[in-house]
Design a protein around this motif. Sequence first.
Motif, PDB file in Angstrom:
ATOM      1  N   ARG A 120       0.839  -1.215   0.000  1.00  0.00           N
ATOM      2  CA  ARG A 120       0.000   0.000   0.000  1.00  0.00           C
ATOM      3  C   ARG A 120       0.868   1.256   0.000  1.00  0.00           C
ATOM      4  NH1 ARG A 120      -3.574  -3.241   3.241  1.00  0.00           N
ATOM      5  NH2 ARG A 120      -2.502  -2.672   5.161  1.00  0.00           N
ATOM      6  N   GLU A 121       2.085   1.131   0.582  1.00  0.00           N
ATOM      7  CA  GLU A 121       2.991   2.287   0.630  1.00  0.00           C
ATOM      8  C   GLU A 121       3.794   2.421  -0.660  1.00  0.00           C
ATOM      9  OE1 GLU A 121       5.308   1.895   4.246  1.00  0.00           O
ATOM     10  OE2 GLU A 121       3.490   1.692   5.449  1.00  0.00           O
ATOM     11  N   GLY A 122       3.509   1.584  -1.645  1.00  0.00           N
ATOM     12  CA  GLY A 122       4.141   1.711  -2.956  1.00  0.00           C
ATOM     13  C   GLY A 122       5.323   0.793  -3.180  1.00  0.00           C
ATOM     14  N   MET A 123       5.614  -0.097  -2.235  1.00  0.00           N
ATOM     15  CA  MET A 123       6.731  -1.017  -2.457  1.00  0.00           C
ATOM     16  C   MET A 123       6.264  -2.230  -3.265  1.00  0.00           C
ATOM     17  SD  MET A 123       9.117  -0.690   0.933  1.00  0.00           S
ATOM     18  CE  MET A 123      10.473  -1.533   0.157  1.00  0.00           C
ATOM     19  N   HIS A 124       7.209  -2.972  -3.785  1.00  0.00           N
ATOM     20  CA  HIS A 124       6.889  -4.160  -4.585  1.00  0.00           C
ATOM     21  C   HIS A 124       7.156  -5.409  -3.759  1.00  0.00           C
ATOM     22  CE1 HIS A 124       6.445  -1.554  -8.001  1.00  0.00           C
ATOM     23  NE2 HIS A 124       7.578  -0.966  -7.643  1.00  0.00           N
ATOM     24  N   VAL A 125       6.211  -6.324  -3.794  1.00  0.00           N
ATOM     25  CA  VAL A 125       6.330  -7.537  -2.986  1.00  0.00           C
ATOM     26  C   VAL A 125       6.170  -8.751  -3.902  1.00  0.00           C
ATOM     27  CG1 VAL A 125       5.351  -8.875  -1.081  1.00  0.00           C
ATOM     28  CG2 VAL A 125       5.354  -6.360  -0.967  1.00  0.00           C
ATOM     29  N   THR A 126       7.146  -9.660  -3.857  1.00  0.00           N
ATOM     30  CA  THR A 126       7.021 -10.932  -4.574  1.00  0.00           C
ATOM     31  C   THR A 126       6.752 -12.017  -3.556  1.00  0.00           C
ATOM     32  OG1 THR A 126       8.598 -10.211  -6.256  1.00  0.00           O
ATOM     33  CG2 THR A 126       8.248 -12.598  -6.054  1.00  0.00           C
ATOM     34  N   LEU A 127       5.642 -12.749  -3.731  1.00  0.00           N
ATOM     35  CA  LEU A 127       5.342 -13.881  -2.856  1.00  0.00           C
ATOM     36  C   LEU A 127       5.537 -15.162  -3.650  1.00  0.00           C
ATOM     37  CD1 LEU A 127       2.136 -12.771  -0.901  1.00  0.00           C
ATOM     38  CD2 LEU A 127       4.511 -12.758  -0.123  1.00  0.00           C
ATOM     39  N   LEU A 128       6.478 -15.975  -3.210  1.00  0.00           N
ATOM     40  CA  LEU A 128       6.770 -17.215  -3.922  1.00  0.00           C
ATOM     41  C   LEU A 128       5.728 -18.275  -3.591  1.00  0.00           C
ATOM     42  CD1 LEU A 128      10.597 -17.252  -3.180  1.00  0.00           C
ATOM     43  CD2 LEU A 128       9.512 -16.739  -5.370  1.00  0.00           C
ATOM     44  N   THR A 129       5.380 -19.075  -4.585  1.00  0.00           N
ATOM     45  CA  THR A 129       4.505 -20.225  -4.346  1.00  0.00           C
ATOM     46  C   THR A 129       5.402 -21.421  -4.044  1.00  0.00           C
ATOM     47  OG1 THR A 129       2.854 -19.345  -5.834  1.00  0.00           O
ATOM     48  CG2 THR A 129       2.732 -21.705  -5.393  1.00  0.00           C
ATOM     49  N   PRO A 130       5.167 -22.080  -2.911  1.00  0.00           N
ATOM     50  CA  PRO A 130       6.062 -23.193  -2.548  1.00  0.00           C
ATOM     51  C   PRO A 130       5.768 -24.454  -3.350  1.00  0.00           C
ATOM     52  CG  PRO A 130       4.347 -22.956  -0.916  1.00  0.00           C
ATOM     53  CD  PRO A 130       4.119 -21.861  -1.917  1.00  0.00           C
ATOM     54  N   GLU A 131       6.634 -25.433  -3.199  1.00  0.00           N
ATOM     55  CA  GLU A 131       6.400 -26.765  -3.764  1.00  0.00           C
ATOM     56  C   GLU A 131       5.207 -27.385  -3.026  1.00  0.00           C
ATOM     57  OE1 GLU A 131       9.323 -28.364  -5.652  1.00  0.00           O
ATOM     58  OE2 GLU A 131       9.943 -26.266  -5.784  1.00  0.00           O
ATOM     59  N   ALA A 132       4.773 -28.556  -3.484  1.00  0.00           N
ATOM     60  CA  ALA A 132       3.579 -29.179  -2.908  1.00  0.00           C
ATOM     61  C   ALA A 132       3.732 -29.498  -1.420  1.00  0.00           C
ATOM     62  CB  ALA A 132       3.235 -30.446  -3.676  1.00  0.00           C
ATOM     63  N   ASP A 133       4.980 -29.659  -0.947  1.00  0.00           N
ATOM     64  CA  ASP A 133       5.152 -29.964   0.485  1.00  0.00           C
ATOM     65  C   ASP A 133       5.395 -28.698   1.317  1.00  0.00           C
ATOM     66  OD1 ASP A 133       7.735 -29.240  -0.131  1.00  0.00           O
ATOM     67  OD2 ASP A 133       8.660 -31.134   0.463  1.00  0.00           O
ATOM     68  N   GLY A 134       5.317 -27.537   0.671  1.00  0.00           N
ATOM     69  CA  GLY A 134       5.440 -26.273   1.401  1.00  0.00           C
ATOM     70  C   GLY A 134       6.830 -25.657   1.380  1.00  0.00           C
ATOM     71  N   ARG A 135       7.792 -26.367   0.779  1.00  0.00           N
ATOM     72  CA  ARG A 135       9.163 -25.830   0.783  1.00  0.00           C
ATOM     73  C   ARG A 135       9.411 -24.901  -0.386  1.00  0.00           C
ATOM     74  NH1 ARG A 135      12.943 -30.900   2.120  1.00  0.00           N
ATOM     75  NH2 ARG A 135      11.329 -31.898   0.903  1.00  0.00           N
ATOM     76  N   VAL A 136      10.280 -23.917  -0.170  1.00  0.00           N
ATOM     77  CA  VAL A 136      10.804 -23.130  -1.299  1.00  0.00           C
ATOM     78  C   VAL A 136      12.290 -23.476  -1.403  1.00  0.00           C
ATOM     79  CG1 VAL A 136       9.226 -21.162  -1.397  1.00  0.00           C
ATOM     80  CG2 VAL A 136      11.091 -21.136   0.259  1.00  0.00           C
ATOM     81  N   THR A 137      12.776 -23.583  -2.617  1.00  0.00           N
ATOM     82  CA  THR A 137      14.183 -23.928  -2.760  1.00  0.00           C
ATOM     83  C   THR A 137      15.033 -22.656  -2.668  1.00  0.00           C
ATOM     84  OG1 THR A 137      14.138 -23.635  -5.140  1.00  0.00           O
ATOM     85  CG2 THR A 137      13.631 -25.852  -4.310  1.00  0.00           C
ATOM     86  N   PRO A 138      16.276 -22.785  -2.198  1.00  0.00           N
ATOM     87  CA  PRO A 138      17.173 -21.623  -2.192  1.00  0.00           C
ATOM     88  C   PRO A 138      17.300 -21.021  -3.600  1.00  0.00           C
ATOM     89  CG  PRO A 138      18.111 -23.411  -0.895  1.00  0.00           C
ATOM     90  CD  PRO A 138      16.881 -23.966  -1.558  1.00  0.00           C
ATOM     91  N   GLU A 139      17.277 -21.876  -4.618  1.00  0.00           N
ATOM     92  CA  GLU A 139      17.406 -21.382  -5.998  1.00  0.00           C
ATOM     93  C   GLU A 139      16.204 -20.501  -6.354  1.00  0.00           C
ATOM     94  OE1 GLU A 139      17.562 -24.765  -5.204  1.00  0.00           O
ATOM     95  OE2 GLU A 139      19.748 -24.652  -5.070  1.00  0.00           O
ATOM     96  N   ALA A 140      15.009 -20.906  -5.934  1.00  0.00           N
ATOM     97  CA  ALA A 140      13.815 -20.115  -6.249  1.00  0.00           C
ATOM     98  C   ALA A 140      13.878 -18.759  -5.544  1.00  0.00           C
ATOM     99  CB  ALA A 140      12.552 -20.875  -5.831  1.00  0.00           C
ATOM    100  N   VAL A 141      14.393 -18.757  -4.312  1.00  0.00           N
ATOM    101  CA  VAL A 141      14.503 -17.488  -3.584  1.00  0.00           C
ATOM    102  C   VAL A 141      15.532 -16.602  -4.279  1.00  0.00           C
ATOM    103  CG1 VAL A 141      15.126 -16.412  -1.388  1.00  0.00           C
ATOM    104  CG2 VAL A 141      13.826 -18.559  -1.395  1.00  0.00           C
ATOM    105  N   ARG A 142      16.664 -17.198  -4.628  1.00  0.00           N
ATOM    106  CA  ARG A 142      17.731 -16.413  -5.274  1.00  0.00           C
ATOM    107  C   ARG A 142      17.250 -15.833  -6.600  1.00  0.00           C
ATOM    108  NH1 ARG A 142      20.548 -13.167  -6.319  1.00  0.00           N
ATOM    109  NH2 ARG A 142      22.808 -12.937  -6.252  1.00  0.00           N
ATOM    110  N   ALA A 143      16.457 -16.627  -7.322  1.00  0.00           N
ATOM    111  CA  ALA A 143      15.979 -16.168  -8.636  1.00  0.00           C
ATOM    112  C   ALA A 143      14.988 -15.013  -8.496  1.00  0.00           C
ATOM    113  CB  ALA A 143      15.323 -17.332  -9.383  1.00  0.00           C
ATOM    114  N   ALA A 144      14.348 -14.896  -7.333  1.00  0.00           N
ATOM    115  CA  ALA A 144      13.325 -13.850  -7.164  1.00  0.00           C
ATOM    116  C   ALA A 144      13.927 -12.510  -6.754  1.00  0.00           C
ATOM    117  CB  ALA A 144      12.308 -14.305  -6.110  1.00  0.00           C
TER     118      ALA A 144
END
Length: 417
Positions: A120-144
């Motif tokens: 709302r304050e004008g910043m940009h937010v990326t929310l990653l969708t996790p894998e089916a078991d709820g994990r996000v990979t370090p690679e996916a975080v780094r890529a974002a």
Amino acid sequence: MTTPAELPYLDYAATTPVDHRVMAAMTDCLGREGVFGNPSSRHPWGRAAEALVADAAGQVGALIGGDPAGVVWTSGATEADNLAILGCARFARERGRGDHVVSVRTEHAAVLEPLEQLRREGMHVTLLTPEADGRVTPEAVRAAVTEDTVLVSVMHVNNEIGTVQDIAGIGAALADHPARFHVDAAQSAGRLPIRVDAWGVDLLSLSAHKIYGPKGVGALWVRRRPRVRLAPLLHGGGQQGGRRPGTLAPHLIAGMGRACELAQDGPETEAPGLRTLRRSLRDRLLALDGVVVNGQDDGSPHILNMSFGCVHGDALQAELEGLGVSAGSACSSSARGPSHVLRALGVPDALAHSSLRFSLGRWTTEADVDRAADRVEDAVRRLRAFSPAWRRYRSGTSLEALYRRNPEPAQPSNREG
Ligand SMILES: Cc1ncc(COP(=O)(O)O)c(C=O)c1O
């Protein structure tokens, strides 16, 4: 209303009773003879309280493997998350360092809602969708992350499904990027080891009432070297270096410190027993058939989330009245709609609605687990006796075919804990 002591309490992820050893530490701060002083006062009463607060910070630092001087006392993990996210992002943006934040759809509302405020304050937010078991990979975080990213926030253990994120791996993936790394560790403390220095974590949120300490106190650990700076949320008397002003509460802080001290060998002494109980509960309930584990099959030792196919969520909740578990996706009066966590995993709404979260703790016994499993088995069998879906399932229709996936991830729910 009295607590039904004959029924098992399996909702330790929502809150834990205070350990008697913690109560003793708190009592020592109350009354005329206690360490009741204002830690900012320069007389002996104040100095005694100041020393007590420093000891408690040492106990927090020892639990998380970080410098005790980085501890900022808060009212709980909600405030710690807000201070980390709003404080860190606003500070960086005001200095032109960037305006982008990365996090995950399955975070607690105490993270997602401050992120929404930043949006709302004008910043940009990326929310990653996790894998089916709820994990996000370090690679996916780094890529974002981009050159505008100032903050990454990933929780250690998910409060609804118990999925454990690879915090060390994500920290390593971010090592060459200036973005700050925040971790909500409210659920992992005392159950899994935490090592902020070794993992490259810059900010870490904790809550006392999840680890057998009192409600109303938590901490945000903030890295001092290299220094992480925050825009404060509160303004006042300059306590805690101005990062979170307000008179410190020695009895709450002593309680949190003692709770952290007792939690320190929890990963070795308590977690194996919890894991065994969790597995036996899981295996008993899986034997019902038409049941799925949501999240990692072997995630955090204390949290088990399962969906029961071919039963209606509301009916299941009604059948389990009085059992100390967190039921369904609309379980509490404050929760609305399906669980955002289960939705992010792709769990269909109807299956999310018939989910139960069991969370085990210091005083959970085999008998508790057995009694809970008996109740759930009875309820599920009774409800399925009238279920056309159960008849279809028994004659070969899969759960996937019975329940369609959701098209869109939902906004955060307010599930307790
Ligand atoms: C992962 C997580 N983060 C934050 C919170 C909020 O903690 P508190 O109740 O201390 O504000 C909770 C519990 O409600 C939680 O489980």
